[in-house]
Write a protein that holds these residues in place. Structure first.
Motif, short mmCIF file in Angstrom:
data_model
loop_
_atom_site.label_atom_id
_atom_site.label_comp_id
_atom_site.label_asym_id
_atom_site.label_seq_id
_atom_site.Cartn_x
_atom_site.Cartn_y
_atom_site.Cartn_z
N UNK A 314 0.62 -1.11 0.37
CA UNK A 314 0.09 0.22 -0.09
C UNK A 314 0.76 1.26 -0.06
N UNK A 315 1.71 0.81 -0.43
CA UNK A 315 3.02 2.35 0.01
C UNK A 315 2.95 3.58 -1.22
N UNK A 316 2.67 4.56 -1.49
CA UNK A 316 2.08 5.61 -2.13
C UNK A 316 2.89 5.65 -3.34
N UNK A 317 2.50 5.30 -4.99
CA UNK A 317 3.45 4.98 -5.56
C UNK A 317 4.99 3.39 -5.90
N UNK A 318 4.02 2.45 -5.17
CA UNK A 318 4.39 1.36 -5.47
C UNK A 318 3.83 0.00 -6.07
N UNK A 319 3.57 0.20 -7.28
CA UNK A 319 3.48 -0.72 -8.09
C UNK A 319 3.70 -1.88 -8.60
N UNK A 320 2.95 -3.43 -9.09
CA UNK A 320 4.25 -4.04 -9.57
C UNK A 320 2.57 -4.78 -10.00
N UNK A 321 3.25 -5.41 -11.76
CA UNK A 321 2.24 -6.96 -12.24
C UNK A 321 3.00 -7.42 -11.95
N UNK A 322 1.55 -7.89 -11.64
CA UNK A 322 1.53 -9.21 -11.12
C UNK A 322 0.01 -10.17 -10.89
N UNK A 323 -0.17 -11.39 -11.44
CA UNK A 323 -1.82 -11.85 -10.72
C UNK A 323 -2.00 -12.60 -9.53
N UNK A 329 -7.80 -11.99 -6.24
CA UNK A 329 -7.74 -13.79 -6.62
C UNK A 329 -6.15 -14.10 -6.59
N UNK A 330 -5.20 -12.96 -6.22
CA UNK A 330 -3.52 -13.07 -5.59
C UNK A 330 -3.48 -14.52 -5.13
N UNK A 331 -2.80 -14.83 -4.88
CA UNK A 331 -1.99 -15.55 -3.90
C UNK A 331 -0.49 -15.64 -3.39
N UNK A 332 -0.17 -13.93 -3.83
CA UNK A 332 1.54 -14.31 -2.92
C UNK A 332 1.09 -13.22 -2.23
N UNK A 333 0.08 -12.39 -1.97
CA UNK A 333 0.64 -12.12 -1.38
C UNK A 333 1.34 -12.18 0.16
N UNK A 334 1.03 -12.62 0.91
CA UNK A 334 1.68 -12.99 2.09
C UNK A 334 3.45 -13.89 1.84
N UNK A 335 3.47 -13.48 0.45
CA UNK A 335 4.57 -14.96 0.87
C UNK A 335 6.26 -14.22 0.97
N UNK A 336 6.47 -15.19 1.66
CA UNK A 336 7.97 -14.68 2.49
C UNK A 336 8.85 -15.62 1.06
#
Lengths: 362, 328
Positions: A314-323, A329-336
């Motif tokens: 959620x940092x300002x201007x932090x963008x990423x291109x990944x499903x 639908x994502x599955x990587x949000x909490x991946x270490x």
């Protein structure tokens, strides 16, 4: 965010080749504020050099096509300018420094003459004034005894000194934007540190803004305020340098950071390479462009290109291109990312694919 | 000493009046990886080529498994060279573009008259598999491969004769970072699998740290520090090593912002016109901090033991901390 000095948005550049139209830059957006240093990072073939040349409209007219997007300098649209107007922008407002100073300097002209030529062309002045300004520039970039070096030829300078000459030439017209394309790559590490320091001090003193193009994450960490990670022609992640290194969001950035041998890593920690080979942009098939090398991929990744969307931190201007980061639908949000290296079967499949050659040139 | 596969004593290589390698002594133990680092012009490549007798030594000795290489010729040199192979920086220019990968890998076996056509082909397939390539690529040409794949082929070619020593001269510096790690991991795997001794030459100190047991640092043709890896990186004894390490950018913005860099002033002096005494004197932060001691300009510092497992060629090797800051 301050007002943008140079802003590139949704830029798409394609080349006509024998095998049809190939998109070398596909949706590049970045903004550079006054006095800022930003970095475009990526590996060879990711489109970073084409991106830089496209800003200055230095691409071959016969084959290069601007398909979409805009480039504005202080609000002025550069893509709409004709060649004559562009000439006034090049050098005077936006200067470009290349990786290899030996092939960008004319070997049969003296250093003084080459820098003087740039001054004369853009600003004019008497011979004496030009010589005076040249000496002044050489001094600013840290060339010792500049008066005596005016009559030297490029081959008499070392690689680091030549790069300083290139920087002096770039500074000669007081540009507002400097595009630095892998300027430290060919240099030894002690000289590299000198050149980066020089660049940083020039930004601080002269108020120039710099777009650094590099593959070296170490250089990025030390010099840039914001990073754009490019892969196969597109920006796949962007964040402040701080956020990118502490909370990288998408698997290619993870892979980059995991594969760098660094002096601050525990010495026995193995390197984790990104398996597979860099893609041929002519053979992209519409899904996520990193999917062929991504050990976290799922079916959705083949279906459509993921958008450049806000990253999970959620940092300002932090963008990423990944499903995998998609809020629904994502599955990587909490991946270490440091410990979870993705699906081992996918990794094995990727290296097995890389052991073969697909039709045509890589 | 039987456990030394390579023993270099007082090796000097001159080109005209310039000593590109100057009185270098190094030992590589069997199964060990020795990293050789230095900036361009430090003589690291020349030294490695002089080991294989590509450049001839002007003086000094190079013993390979107890046998003298300097002056070796003809059949004896050929037989020795079979046991030591080189991997170069640019795989594309070290692989003949007109030969298929299969022919490239078969050639060393043909030269040494090894096996039959069938057994050679089988060996080629085995090697390709070992370096992570599909054996079916044997009928392809080098230009069809990416840089990383081509380096795998070059490694397979170097290993096909089952050498005991591999000299790798900047084997990963032309590769992208993601591919670099693949090749480093491959070398690490093969090293233990095939019990290789490795002389790993590179300018990238982070890469060298990752792969080496011991590291030698060269400056203007001489070894200025030779130490176990952890000593060299943890407590560098020579001011040049310190400066080199401090110049390496670290991919961590927090560390980068807080780091006090020791940036070397100036450039490498011309090898034709070296400073007297210690050649590093002209750029040495310690020399400046100590008020230009006379001994540095008068006497060449020998490579001397600082602590067990670490030697440095500096008159003040124990006092490098003095540069850290005048306030300390």
């Amino acid at each position: 965010m301050s007002a943008a000095l140079l802003e590139v948005s949704e830029l798409e550049v394609a080349f006509d080749t024998r095998r049809g139209r190939v998109k070398a830059v596909d949706g590049l957006s970045f903004r550079l504020g006054k006095g800022e240093i930003i970095a475009l990072v990526g590996e060879s073939g990711c489109g970073k050099s084409v991106a830089v040349k496209s800003v200055l409209k230095l691409l071959p007219e016969q084959t290069a096509r601007y398909e979409a997007g805009s480039i504005t300098l202080d609000g002025r649209d550069l893509l709409g300018l004709d060649e004559k107007a562009m000439e006034a922008v090049r050098g005077r407002e936006i200067a470009l420094i290349f990786q290899d100073p030996m092939s960008s300097l004319n070997p049969v002209l003296t250093i003084g003459k080459q820098i003087g030529e740039a001054i004369k062309r853009h600003q004019g002045g008497s011979r004496q004034e030009i010589a005076h300004r040249t000496v002044d520039l050489l001094r600013r970039v840290g060339i010792p005894a500049p008066e005596t070096r005016l009559n030297a030829y490029p081959h008499e300078f070392s690689g680091g000194m030549r790069q300083r000459v290139m920087i002096a030439m770039a500074l000669s017209c007081g540009p507002r934007v400097i595009l630095a394309d892998e300027i430290t790559t060919a240099l030894d590490v002690t000289i590299q540190a000198q050149i980066i320091d020089l660049l940083k001090s020039l930004v601080a003193d002269a108020g120039a803004a710099v777009v650094m193009i590099t593959h070296d994450m170490g250089v990025v960490a030390g010099a840039a305020e914001r990073v754009y990670v490019m892969y196969a022609g597109a920006v796949v992640e962007t964040a402040t340098t701080e956020d990118l290194f502490s909370r990288p969001a998408m698997p290619y950035t993870w892979g980059l950071l995991r594969s760098i041998p660094s002096l601050d890593r525990p010495v026995h920690e193995p390197l984790v390479p990104i398996e597979g080979l860099p893609p041929n942009v002519a053979l992209l098939d519409g899904g996520c462009r990193f999917r062929p090398r991504c050990p976290y991929r799922r079916d959705i990744c083949a279906e459509a290109e993921p958008p450049l969307a806000p990253a999970p931190d959620g940092a300002e201007g932090h963008l990423a291109r990944c499903w995998g980061l998609d809020p629904v639908r994502g599955w990587l949000r909490d991946t270490d990312w440091k410990t979870d290296l993705g699906d081992p079967a996918a990794r094995a499949q990727i290296s097995a694919d890389a052991a073969k050659i697909k039709g045509g040139k890589p | 000493m039987t456990d030394a596969i390579l023993d270099i004593r007082n090796l000097t290589v001159r080109f005209g009046s310039i000593a590109a390698v100057n009185d270098v002594s190094l030992t590589l133990r069997r199964g060990e990886t020795l990293g050789l680092v230095g900036e361009s012009g430090s003589g690291k490549s020349t030294a490695s080529r002089a080991i294989l007798q590509i450049n001839r030594a002007s003086s000094g000795e190079v013993h390979f498994d107890g046998e003298e290489l300097v002056g070796a010729k003809g059949a004896r040199l050929k037989a020795l060279r079979r046991r030591m192979q080189m991997v170069f920086q640019d795989p594309r220019s070290s692989l003949d573009p007109r030969m298929t990968v299969g022919a490239l890998l078969e050639e060393p076996q043909v030269i040494f008259g090894i096996g039959t056509r069938v057994s050679r082909k089988a060996r080629v397939a085995e090697m390709l598999h070992l370096v992570g390539l599909d054996p079916a690529v044997a009928n392809r040409f080098p230009h069809e491969f990416s840089g990383g794949q081509a380096q795998r082929i070059a490694i397979a070619r170097a290993l096909i004769l089952e050498p005991e020593l591999i000299i790798a001269d900047e084997p990963v510096s032309a590769l992208d970072v993601s591919i670099q790690a693949q090749i480093i991991n491959l070398l690490v795997k093969l090293r233990s699998q095939l019990n290789l001794s490795l002389l790993f030459i590179a300018h990238d100190l982070a890469v060298v740290r990752h792969i080496s047991d011991r590291v030698a640092v060269m400056y203007l043709g001489r070894v200025v520090e030779l130490a176990d890896r952890d000593l060299l990186y943890g407590a560098p004894a020579h001011p040049y090593t310190r400066a080199l390490l401090s110049a390496v950018p670290v991919p961590d913005p927090h560390i980068e912002r807080q780091r006090q860099r020791e940036i070397l002033k100036g450039e490498l002096p011309s090898p034709a016109n070296l400073p007297s005494g210690c050649a590093f004197r002209s750029r040495c932060p310690l020399y400046a901090a100590l008020g230009k001691p006379e001994i540095c300009s008068e006497k060449l510092p020998p490579l001397a033991k600082v602590v067990p497992g670490q030697s440095a060629a500096c008159h003040f090797a124990g006092e490098t901390d003095k540069v850290a800051g005048p306030s300390a």
